[in-house]
Design an enzyme around this catalytic site. Structure first.
Site, mmCIF file in Angstrom:
data_model
loop_
_atom_site.group_PDB
_atom_site.id
_atom_site.type_symbol
_atom_site.label_atom_id
_atom_site.label_comp_id
_atom_site.label_asym_id
_atom_site.label_seq_id
_atom_site.Cartn_x
_atom_site.Cartn_y
_atom_site.Cartn_z
ATOM 1 C CE1 TYR A 139 22.663 54.331 8.713
ATOM 2 C CE2 TYR A 139 24.276 54.899 10.401
ATOM 3 C CZ TYR A 139 23.515 53.957 9.729
ATOM 4 O OH TYR A 139 23.598 52.633 10.098
ATOM 5 C CB SER A 165 23.951 53.120 14.087
ATOM 6 O OG SER A 165 25.298 53.478 13.779
#
Length: 280
Positions: free
Chosen positions: A153, A140
């Protein structure tokens, strides 16, 4: 001819979002696919729709025995594994360091980092034996840029990207390529199921239109095509690479916004008037 004719793939988190789009694209390009997910009804329905080239296996990818069993199932049914796409994951928690819930932090790390490690650990012996393979891990841009609002995250995805590079240095010597794909803002229904997932994806398509230079939201298909490239022979000399697919978001402030900020700055300077010179 499809770009994956005769190839086989295992895709985790394949029942919705990016995983679903990738399963559909891989099958359309000629691959036989094993879909792994905890969402059994969705996974079974997907494979029934796509036909005999698609098999479903309910799997908790954070459990080592289950991931090992998934790989063995794929080898038994498909004969080999050309590509493993470690795509499963979960949402992080919103908040700063003082509000971090330790149990949720641990679950996010396990979901993203341990699962990727387990996938690579158990597919590596089979790919070494066959003398080739492509492993793709979902990173990501949150793992490249600090995103304090999603601290767990962001940290997990940074670990995934670096773990990918470490494994690539080892497994590349056996003609096994290990790469990651780092999505930007992608409109998926992650964290939701059924109609709620569709509603969330539709909302994100609207909200994300202006968050990057390219004036549209990222779509699951954008990541699926990146995975297709890394799974195909077209990327046979690509190893240890993190492929960013974000419409330019990671580049920083867009041109129009930067021009607006520059104009505001210049106006502030002009309104301040001429600067007085200090005398000696």
């Amino acid at each position: 001819m499809g770009r994956l004719d005769g190839k086989t793939a295992v895709i985790t988190g394949g029942s919705q979002g990016i995983g679903l789009a990738t399963v559909e694209l891989f099958v359309a390009e000629g691959a036989n696919v094993v879909v792994a997910d905890l969402l059994a009804p969705e996974g079974e329905a997907l494979c029934e729709r796509l036909g005999a080239v698609c098999l479903f296996r309910k799997t908790d990818v954070t459990d080592e025995d289950q991931f090992k069993s998934l790989i063995e199932f794929a080898v038994e049914r498909l004969g080999r594994i050309d590509c493993l796409f470690n795509n499963a994951g979960m949402l992080g928690q919103i908040g700063g360091i003082e509000s971090m819930q330790v149990d949720r932090f641990d679950r996010v790390m396990v979901s993203h980092v341990r699962s990727v490690m387990l996938g690579m650990k158990h597919v590596a012996p089979h790919m070494k034996k066959q003398g080739f393979g492509s492993i793709i891990n979902t990173g990501s841009i949150s793992g490249i840029q600090a995103v304090s609002a999603y601290m767990d995250y962001s940290a997990a995805k940074a670990a995934v990207i670096h773990l990918t590079k470490c494994a690539a240095m080892e497994l590349g010597e056996f003609s096994i390529r290990v790469n990651s794909v780092s999505p930007g803002q992608i409109a998926t229904g992650m964290g939701k199921t059924g109609p709620e997932a569709l509603q969330k994806a539709a909302l994100l398509r609207e909200l994300n239109k202006t968050r990057q230079p390219i004036p549209r939201s990222g779509l699951p298909e954008d990541i699926a095509f990146a995975a297709l490239y890394l799974a195909s022979d077209e990327s046979s000399f690509v190893n240890g690479h993190d492929l960013v697919v974000d419409g330019g978001m990671i580049g920083g402030t867009g041109w129009t916004e930067r021009q607006r900020m520059n104009a505001e700055f210049q106006n502030a300077l002009n309104s301040a008037g001429p600067q007085s010179k200090s005398s000696n």
